[in-house]
Scaffold this motif. Structure first.
Motif, PDB file in Angstrom:
ATOM      1  N   ASN A 112      12.804  30.022  60.667  1.00 34.21           N
ATOM      2  CA  ASN A 112      11.820  30.398  61.416  1.00 34.21           C
ATOM      3  C   ASN A 112      10.526  29.865  61.253  1.00 34.21           C
ATOM      4  O   ASN A 112      10.167  29.322  60.250  1.00 34.21           O
ATOM      5  CB  ASN A 112      11.648  31.741  61.361  1.00 34.21           C
ATOM      6  CG  ASN A 112      13.005  32.601  61.864  1.00 34.21           C
ATOM      7  OD1 ASN A 112      13.124  32.621  63.326  1.00 34.21           O
ATOM      8  ND2 ASN A 112      13.760  33.118  61.170  1.00 34.21           N
ATOM      9  N   ASP A 133      14.394  34.075  70.761  1.00 35.19           N
ATOM     10  CA  ASP A 133      13.520  35.254  71.431  1.00 35.19           C
ATOM     11  C   ASP A 133      13.551  34.944  73.162  1.00 35.19           C
ATOM     12  O   ASP A 133      12.666  35.469  73.675  1.00 35.19           O
ATOM     13  CB  ASP A 133      12.193  35.745  71.104  1.00 35.19           C
ATOM     14  CG  ASP A 133      12.341  35.788  69.386  1.00 35.19           C
ATOM     15  OD1 ASP A 133      13.269  36.514  69.096  1.00 35.19           O
ATOM     16  OD2 ASP A 133      11.235  35.505  69.035  1.00 35.19           O
ATOM     17  N   GLY A 151      25.638  37.409  65.029  1.00 37.79           N
ATOM     18  CA  GLY A 151      25.486  38.725  65.084  1.00 37.79           C
ATOM     19  C   GLY A 151      26.386  39.426  64.103  1.00 37.79           C
ATOM     20  O   GLY A 151      27.331  38.824  63.537  1.00 37.79           O
ATOM     21  N   GLU A 166      13.280  27.295  64.410  1.00 36.67           N
ATOM     22  CA  GLU A 166      13.444  28.287  65.510  1.00 36.67           C
ATOM     23  C   GLU A 166      11.729  28.877  65.722  1.00 36.67           C
ATOM     24  O   GLU A 166      11.151  29.025  65.009  1.00 36.67           O
ATOM     25  CB  GLU A 166      13.969  29.390  65.169  1.00 36.67           C
ATOM     26  CG  GLU A 166      15.628  29.322  64.738  1.00 36.67           C
ATOM     27  CD  GLU A 166      16.250  30.624  64.774  1.00 36.67           C
ATOM     28  OE1 GLU A 166      15.683  31.848  64.993  1.00 36.67           O
ATOM     29  OE2 GLU A 166      17.537  30.418  64.399  1.00 36.67           O
ATOM     30  N   SER A 172       6.742  30.045  62.238  1.00 37.41           N
ATOM     31  CA  SER A 172       5.830  31.046  62.681  1.00 37.41           C
ATOM     32  C   SER A 172       4.893  30.458  63.932  1.00 37.41           C
ATOM     33  O   SER A 172       4.449  29.245  63.552  1.00 37.41           O
ATOM     34  CB  SER A 172       5.143  31.814  61.373  1.00 37.41           C
ATOM     35  OG  SER A 172       3.785  32.176  62.000  1.00 37.41           O
ATOM     36  N   MET A 181      18.203  39.519  71.612  1.00 38.13           N
ATOM     37  CA  MET A 181      19.303  40.334  71.379  1.00 38.13           C
ATOM     38  C   MET A 181      19.151  41.579  72.353  1.00 38.13           C
ATOM     39  O   MET A 181      20.140  42.110  72.745  1.00 38.13           O
ATOM     40  CB  MET A 181      19.482  40.697  70.202  1.00 38.13           C
ATOM     41  CG  MET A 181      18.442  41.475  69.564  1.00 38.13           C
ATOM     42  SD  MET A 181      18.855  41.997  67.777  1.00 38.13           S
ATOM     43  CE  MET A 181      18.237  40.638  66.877  1.00 38.13           C
TER      44      MET A 181
HETATM   45  P1  C2E Z   1      14.732  36.795  64.429  1.00 37.86           P
HETATM   46  O1  C2E Z   1      14.527  35.363  64.191  1.00 37.86           O
HETATM   47  O2  C2E Z   1      15.117  37.097  65.969  1.00 37.86           O
HETATM   48  O3  C2E Z   1      16.055  37.089  63.805  1.00 37.86           O
HETATM   49  C1  C2E Z   1      17.196  37.913  63.984  1.00 37.86           C
HETATM   50  C2  C2E Z   1      16.959  39.326  63.722  1.00 37.86           C
HETATM   51  O4  C2E Z   1      18.211  39.962  64.208  1.00 37.86           O
HETATM   52  C3  C2E Z   1      17.372  39.502  61.986  1.00 37.86           C
HETATM   53  O5  C2E Z   1      16.482  40.531  61.649  1.00 37.86           O
HETATM   54  C4  C2E Z   1      18.691  39.644  61.985  1.00 37.86           C
HETATM   55  O6  C2E Z   1      18.985  40.383  60.689  1.00 37.86           O
HETATM   56  C5  C2E Z   1      18.911  40.646  63.167  1.00 37.86           C
HETATM   57  N1  C2E Z   1      20.307  40.553  63.705  1.00 37.86           N
HETATM   58  C6  C2E Z   1      21.139  39.714  63.508  1.00 37.86           C
HETATM   59  N2  C2E Z   1      22.235  40.328  64.262  1.00 37.86           N
HETATM   60  C7  C2E Z   1      22.128  41.234  64.689  1.00 37.86           C
HETATM   61  C8  C2E Z   1      22.971  42.176  65.139  1.00 37.86           C
HETATM   62  O7  C2E Z   1      24.278  41.798  65.643  1.00 37.86           O
HETATM   63  N3  C2E Z   1      22.561  43.420  65.646  1.00 37.86           N
HETATM   64  C9  C2E Z   1      21.300  43.843  65.181  1.00 37.86           C
HETATM   65  N4  C2E Z   1      20.855  44.914  65.670  1.00 37.86           N
HETATM   66  N5  C2E Z   1      20.390  42.969  64.680  1.00 37.86           N
HETATM   67  C10 C2E Z   1      20.952  41.500  64.197  1.00 37.86           C
HETATM   68  P2  C2E Z   1      15.595  40.457  60.297  1.00 37.86           P
HETATM   69  O8  C2E Z   1      16.448  39.459  59.246  1.00 37.86           O
HETATM   70  O9  C2E Z   1      15.143  41.769  59.991  1.00 37.86           O
HETATM   71  O10 C2E Z   1      14.581  39.571  61.085  1.00 37.86           O
HETATM   72  C11 C2E Z   1      13.352  39.994  61.725  1.00 37.86           C
HETATM   73  C12 C2E Z   1      12.714  38.823  62.267  1.00 37.86           C
HETATM   74  O11 C2E Z   1      11.686  38.476  61.118  1.00 37.86           O
HETATM   75  C13 C2E Z   1      13.157  37.687  62.719  1.00 37.86           C
HETATM   76  O12 C2E Z   1      13.657  37.803  63.927  1.00 37.86           O
HETATM   77  C14 C2E Z   1      12.247  36.743  62.525  1.00 37.86           C
HETATM   78  O13 C2E Z   1      11.239  36.711  63.736  1.00 37.86           O
HETATM   79  C15 C2E Z   1      11.485  37.067  61.345  1.00 37.86           C
HETATM   80  N6  C2E Z   1      11.860  36.556  60.133  1.00 37.86           N
HETATM   81  C16 C2E Z   1      12.665  36.634  59.400  1.00 37.86           C
HETATM   82  N7  C2E Z   1      12.664  35.645  58.304  1.00 37.86           N
HETATM   83  C17 C2E Z   1      11.608  34.927  58.492  1.00 37.86           C
HETATM   84  C18 C2E Z   1      10.919  33.932  57.592  1.00 37.86           C
HETATM   85  O14 C2E Z   1      11.262  33.393  57.037  1.00 37.86           O
HETATM   86  N8  C2E Z   1       9.892  33.452  58.512  1.00 37.86           N
HETATM   87  C19 C2E Z   1       9.228  33.818  59.655  1.00 37.86           C
HETATM   88  N9  C2E Z   1       8.207  33.283  60.129  1.00 37.86           N
HETATM   89  N10 C2E Z   1       9.766  34.673  60.225  1.00 37.86           N
HETATM   90  C20 C2E Z   1      10.867  35.371  59.870  1.00 37.86           C
END
Ligand code: C2E
Ligand code: CA
Length: 563
Positions: free
Chosen positions: A402, A465, A542, A434, A404, A488
């Motif tokens: 990701n 997104d 997913g 991303e 930012s 999603m």
């Molecule tokens: P995102 O990039 O949209 O990542 C997808 C999120 O959806 C991830 O949550 C993932 O665990 C979750 N997910 C995947 N498959 C499913 C599913 O089938 N059902 C549901 N309900 N959820 C699913 P996560 O890991 O909590 O990350 C949330 C957000 O945090 C990410 O959204 C991303 O925007 C951010 N993020 C995570 N790691 C990083 C990073 O290293 N750097 C930056 N800048 N942002 C990060």
């Protein structure tokens, strides 16, 4: 104060005798004239003029109750209700018992009965009243703010605590009131006007506590506090208060902010209640107009938690408390799903809070720029992991990281990413990037420049997104991207809401138009997967396939693939 001390030593004390009967006035004056300077008035109105004129030097008023024009009761009431005259003690001249009680109730210091008692008795009563009043002024002046007459901060807390001790478990609300940009008021309209504002606010707070039975203080140059018994209609009362204050301020605009601890039993200590009120007030510090807010314990503990995460971050990076998890992406184009790549998602294993998800800290770190450090850490980890898998299994599993919106403004971003891929012996397209759609709409020109430069260095860009960021259709056609990732929330209801399914179909059509593959995120069920496949979606990420996994566990998915 100096003046008062001199008067205490016996200098310049003056007494006003108010009586419509000449003989009585003179008789009393004669009894006292060797000790005091005596002034006379023959009715209440005249007396009021003298009292107002000599308010700083008059030590006592001796007052007959029955007089023409303004009578003794009326004058006594006026003196006691005027904050500048209140300090002058009043002795009442009376011949009836009932009048004694009534005048004491109105605030008389003492009374002298007619016909007069022996001169020594009268002199003793006069001396005693003056002394008592002067002592109480000295106490008063150390306790009070000179300008507003309210308690100063120290005595405010002192009395507040005493009040709590006497009324155990009493529910009390705390209000901190600050004047917005007070120094500007002083500079624009002069210090006299500034003092006028302070006195007005002081007076209005005094009125509040007089009615509610609380305490008020001036706690700083432009700050006040009130501590009042808990009232369920506090909000309505504050609204009325603000409206009245606005009216009384005249032509110049003066605004205030108020932070309120509304007693819900969560805090019992007075100082803590004021800490809460001050925090709520502090949050309003940038406001130009009058406003107030209530302290919210939940919000505050969230903020504290956020502050804690911020202060722990550097150490956490050093100690590798952040762990990168990998969620697989499967191509569903053929008969059987094929592992194509993964998304790197960070988690924080905090020594005290346990596993903390990115939802708790990503936007926090974005708001203060710390995200850049974390992202670089994740990019490094992900690149090293791609290399480790290649070394172990002989295949490249591209990983998307990701990026930012804050990173997009970093002029070094291409150089940083290239250095990371170079260090791990990777070509740029192995580390995919991303970028959330809303970053494109926030600042289209900047992001298009940055993303074009990154693509120029060989990096592949996925728009994250997609569907949430309000890209316009004509903007989309000119965007430099390599894949669209559907948000999603569009996937969630495709099985039971035909409109959502249709919408996903439209987004897939857009991807076709742009000639880029579509990735659907958040796919949890077989039905969703099949519908997406039927709609022409290329790649699925997913829980249906897998949750994000630690690298060691992800190994098993690769092993299943390469066998
Ligand atoms: P995102 O990039 O949209 O990542 C997808 C999120 O959806 C991830 O949550 C993932 O665990 C979750 N997910 C995947 N498959 C499913 C599913 O089938 N059902 C549901 N309900 N959820 C699913 P996560 O890991 O909590 O990350 C949330 C957000 O945090 C990410 O959204 C991303 O925007 C951010 N993020 C995570 N790691 C990083 C990073 O290293 N750097 C930056 N800048 N942002 C990060
Ligand atoms: Ca993402």
């Amino acid at each position: 104060m100096q003046e008062l001390l001199e008067r205490k030593k016996g200098l310049h004390r003056s007494i006003l005798i108010v009586d419509d009967e000449f003989v009585e006035r003179e008789m009393l004056g004669d009894m006292l004239s060797d000790l005091y300077e005596i002034k006379y008035a023959e009715n209440g109105e005249l007396a009021l003029e003298i009292i107002k004129r000599d308010k700083l030097t008059l030590s006592l008023v001796i007052l007959d109750l029955h007089m023409p024009k303004l009578d003794g009761y009326g004058l006594l009431k006026l003196i006691r209700s005027d904050s500048e005259l209140r300090r002058i003690p009043v002795i009442v001249l009376t011949s009836e018992k009932e009048a004694e009680v009534k005048s004491l109730q109105l605030g008389a210091a003492d009374f002298i009965t007619k016909p007069y008692e022996a001169p020594d008795v009268i002199r003793a009563r006069v001396g005693h009243s003056i002394e008592l009043a002067e002592d109480s002024i000295i106490i008063h002046e150390t306790e009070r703010d000179g300008l507003t007459g309210l308690f100063n901060k120290e005595f405010f807390f002192e009395y507040g605590k005493r009040l709590s001790n006497q009324n155990e478990n009493m529910s009390m609300d705390a209000v901190v009131l600050d004047i917005n940009r007070f120094h500007i008021i002083n500079e624009l309209y002069g210090r006299d006007y500034g003092d006028f504002v302070l006195k007005r606010i002081g007076g209005s707070l005094h009125d509040i506590v007089r009615h509610s039975g609380g305490l008020a203080c001036r706690s700083g140059s432009n700050s006040f506090g009130i501590y009042i018994p808990h009232s369920p209609d506090l909000r309505e009362r504050l609204d009325r208060y603000v409206a009245r204050l606005d009216e009384s301020m005249g032509d110049h605009k003066v605004s205030i902010r108020m932070g309120i601890y509304y007693d819900d039993g969560s805090v019992t200590d007075m100082e803590r209640r004021f800490d809460c009120a001050r925090l709520a007030c502090h949050k309003l510090r940038n406001s130009y107009s009058t406003c107030y807010d209530f302290y919210n314990a939940e919000l505050h503990s969230k903020e504290l938690h956020g502050e804690r995460l911020i202060s722990d971050m550097d150490k956490a990076l050093d100690e590798k408390q952040f762990k990168v998890f990998y969620q697989p992406k499967y191509s569903i184009k053929g008969d059987r799903p094929v592992l194509t790549s993964a998304e790197a998602l960070v988690r924080w294993f905090h020594p005290e809070f346990g596993m903390v998800g990115p939802g708790e800290f990503i936007s926090l770190f974005e708001s203060n720029g710390l995200i850049q450090k974390l992202d670089r850490y994740v990019w490094n980890e992900a690149a090293a992991q791609i290399k480790a898998w290649k070394d172990k299994y002989g295949v490249y599993i591209p990983v998307s990281v990701n990026v930012s919106r804050v990173d997009v403004f970093d002029p070094q971003i291409c150089a940083v990413l290239t250095a990371i891929t170079d260090k791990n012996g990777l070509t740029a397209e192995k580390l995919m990037l991303e970028v959330t759609e809303s970053a494109y709409t926030d600042n289209a020109a900047q992001i298009i420049d940055t993303v074009s430069a990154l693509r120029g260095c060989g990096f592949k860009i996925e728009m994250d997104d997609f569907g949430c960021g309000y890209s316009s259709l004509n903007m989309l056609t000119s965007l430099p991207i390599d894949a669209l990732k559907l948000d999603m929330k569009f996937i969630r209801n495709i099985c039971n809401n035909p409109k959502d399914y249709r919408l996903v179909g439209i987004m897939i059509d857009i991807a076709r138009l742009l000639e880029v593959p579509v990735i659907a995120e958040g796919v949890e069920t077989k039905e969703q997967m099949e519908l997406l496949k039927a709609a022409g979606c290329d790649i699925i990420q997913g829980y249906y396939f897998s949750k994000p996994l630690p690298a060691e566990e992800f190994d098993r998915l690769i092993e299943a693939e390469v066998q």
